[in-house]
Design a protein around this motif. Structure first.
Motif, PDB file in Angstrom:
ATOM      1  N   TRP A  31       8.978   2.667 -11.941  1.00 44.06           N
ATOM      2  CA  TRP A  31       9.364   1.901 -10.829  1.00 44.06           C
ATOM      3  C   TRP A  31       8.631   2.200  -9.459  1.00 44.06           C
ATOM      4  N   ASN A  32       8.699   3.420  -9.243  1.00 42.03           N
ATOM      5  CA  ASN A  32       7.941   3.694  -8.001  1.00 42.03           C
ATOM      6  C   ASN A  32       6.341   3.543  -7.928  1.00 42.03           C
ATOM      7  N   ILE A  33       5.883   3.713  -9.237  1.00 41.75           N
ATOM      8  CA  ILE A  33       4.561   3.537  -9.106  1.00 41.75           C
ATOM      9  C   ILE A  33       4.147   2.014  -9.356  1.00 41.75           C
ATOM     10  N   TYR A  34       5.136   1.152  -9.735  1.00 44.81           N
ATOM     11  CA  TYR A  34       4.917  -0.507  -9.530  1.00 44.81           C
ATOM     12  C   TYR A  34       5.285  -0.864  -8.115  1.00 44.81           C
ATOM     13  N   HIS A  35       6.317  -0.248  -7.731  1.00 47.28           N
ATOM     14  CA  HIS A  35       6.400  -0.716  -6.437  1.00 47.28           C
ATOM     15  C   HIS A  35       5.651  -0.253  -4.955  1.00 47.28           C
ATOM     16  N   HIS A  36       5.173   0.910  -5.292  1.00 45.15           N
ATOM     17  CA  HIS A  36       4.218   1.531  -4.430  1.00 45.15           C
ATOM     18  C   HIS A  36       2.890   0.647  -4.386  1.00 45.15           C
ATOM     19  N   SER A  37       2.302   0.495  -5.481  1.00 43.09           N
ATOM     20  CA  SER A  37       1.027  -0.028  -5.867  1.00 43.09           C
ATOM     21  C   SER A  37       0.814  -1.391  -5.300  1.00 43.09           C
TER      22      SER A  37
END
Length: 398
Positions: A313-319
């Motif tokens: 989720w962090n990867i999706y949210h940050h990117s």
């Protein structure tokens, strides 16, 4: 500290917007020969000013028109249109500097159509006309005009003003821009009351473009980057938890709501402007809307910190967040190039973005110091506990 830096950024931004508007008006302008006029007007576009005196006894109009060419070596123009409200059909006074001598002069042009702009005597008398270069780089046109009887009877004239980039061989004027500011540089001048009004026709589109630009600059260009800064830096301070999260959510949801409104006005403008397409600006706008819409769902799909899916989720949210930030700023500058507002607005936004970048660099350093200190404190505790545990253990049987 971070909060105070962000607050100072906003105060700086609004000061930049307000100060250019109040520092220069026609009433503060002086002339080298100390000419005095009964009326002066801050014209509504192209940073232009008109000083004039009308004598009804002999229907004589004395004017001083001040503006700045769109490029160094360019031209300025003030015109009267006897029969219509636009540039076509107008009788123009044009000032530019001689390429050889560098001295500014006034030339008369009969603009029978946009495709036919030729040097020619005007349809009314102009017994006196001069020009001068001012210290700030602007030009001034001084003229005395014999107002035609039919216009003098009406008491109003249709005025048009314009600025251009340069002058070619034989005194041929290079074509001016057709941005919003150029298209709305016209109005009606009330000779008796000393007032000017702009023509409403076409101004509705200009207003929509301005609204579109303001909404998108505030949303994609300021609020989204600000929300990203809050999430990146303020969360590092333990005392700011959970306030940073609510500030982050407030900035991003507000930016999304404002951005959708700006996106909607853009779609409306596109549907009303057949044949005019800004492909790059439009495609980036669509991408921003899609990315931001998906990003909003991150608020509802956010797993708990200890959930196994939180890493993904962090990867999706940050990117998605960084993509929106970069594309948003790029599209704001594309919008500036299309709308071509007064230079102060683009300058103010550039100062805001540069300030945000500077503050981000400072907060990045502070954040790393805080995080590293916190990690160093935590790393010593398990080590000490491990040693204590080892010391309490009994040796294994041999």
């Amino acid at each position: 500290m971070a909060t105070s830096l962000l607050a100072s950024l906003f105060f700086t931004f609004w000061a930049l917007l307000i100060s250019p508007a109040i520092c220069l008006t026609c009433s503060s302008q002086k002339f080298t020969k100390n000419q005095v006029y009964s009326n002066c007007l801050d014209l509504p576009s192209l940073a232009s000013y008109l000083h004039f005196t009308y004598d009804p006894s002999n229907t004589t109009l004395s004017v001083a028109f001040i503006s700045t060419p769109s490029k160094p070596g360019g031209w300025i123009s003030w015109a009267i249109n006897p029969n219509a409200t636009g540039m076509a059909g107008s009788q123009a006074l044009v000032a530019y500097k001689n390429s050889t001598t560098g001295v500014a002069g006034v030339h008369t042009f009969d603009i029978s159509s946009y495709s036919s702009i030729v040097p020619k005597d005007l349809s009314f008398e102009v017994p006196d006309k001069t020009a001068e270069t001012r210290s700030d780089g602007s030009l001034a046109i001084f003229a005395t005009i014999k107002v035609p009887a039919n216009l003098a009877a009406k008491g109003t004239i249709n005025q048009v003003w314009q600025v251009g980039p340069g002058v070619g061989e034989g005194g041929m004027l290079e074509r001016h821009d057709f941005a919003a500011a150029n298209l709305r540089s016209k109005g009606t001048l009330d000779l008796k009351n000393g007032q000017s009004s702009t023509n409403s026709g076409g101004d509705t589109t200009v207003k929509k473009k301005n609204i579109h630009g303001i909404l998108n600059t505030v949303s994609w260009g300021i609020l989204f980057p600000l929300g990203a800064m809050i999430a990146r830096y303020i969360r590092s301070f333990e005392s700011a938890d959970p306030a940073w999260f609510y500030l982050h959510v407030f900035c991003q949801t507000s930016a999304y709501a404002i951005g959708v409104a700006g996106w909607g006005t853009g779609l409306k403008l596109g549907s009303e402007s057949s044949g005019i397409t800004y492909s790059g600006h439009r495609y980036i706008g669509i991408a921003l809307f899609v990315l931001a819409t998906v990003q909003i769902f991150a608020l509802f799909l956010r797993p708990k910190k200890d959930h196994k899916l939180r890493f993904y989720w962090n990867i999706y949210h940050h990117s998605f967040g960084y993509a929106i930030l970069v594309l948003g700023i790029i599209n704001v500058f594309k919008g500036f190039n299309i709308l071509k507002p007064e230079h102060k607005w683009k300058s103010a936004y550039m100062i805001v973005i540069i300030s945000m970048g500077g503050i981000s660099l400072l907060l990045e350093a502070i954040t790393w110091i805080v995080v590293l200190k916190r990690k160093s404190r935590k790393s010593t505790k398990p080590y000490d506990g491990y040693n204590n545990a080892q010391s309490n253990q009994q040796p294994l049987a041999m």
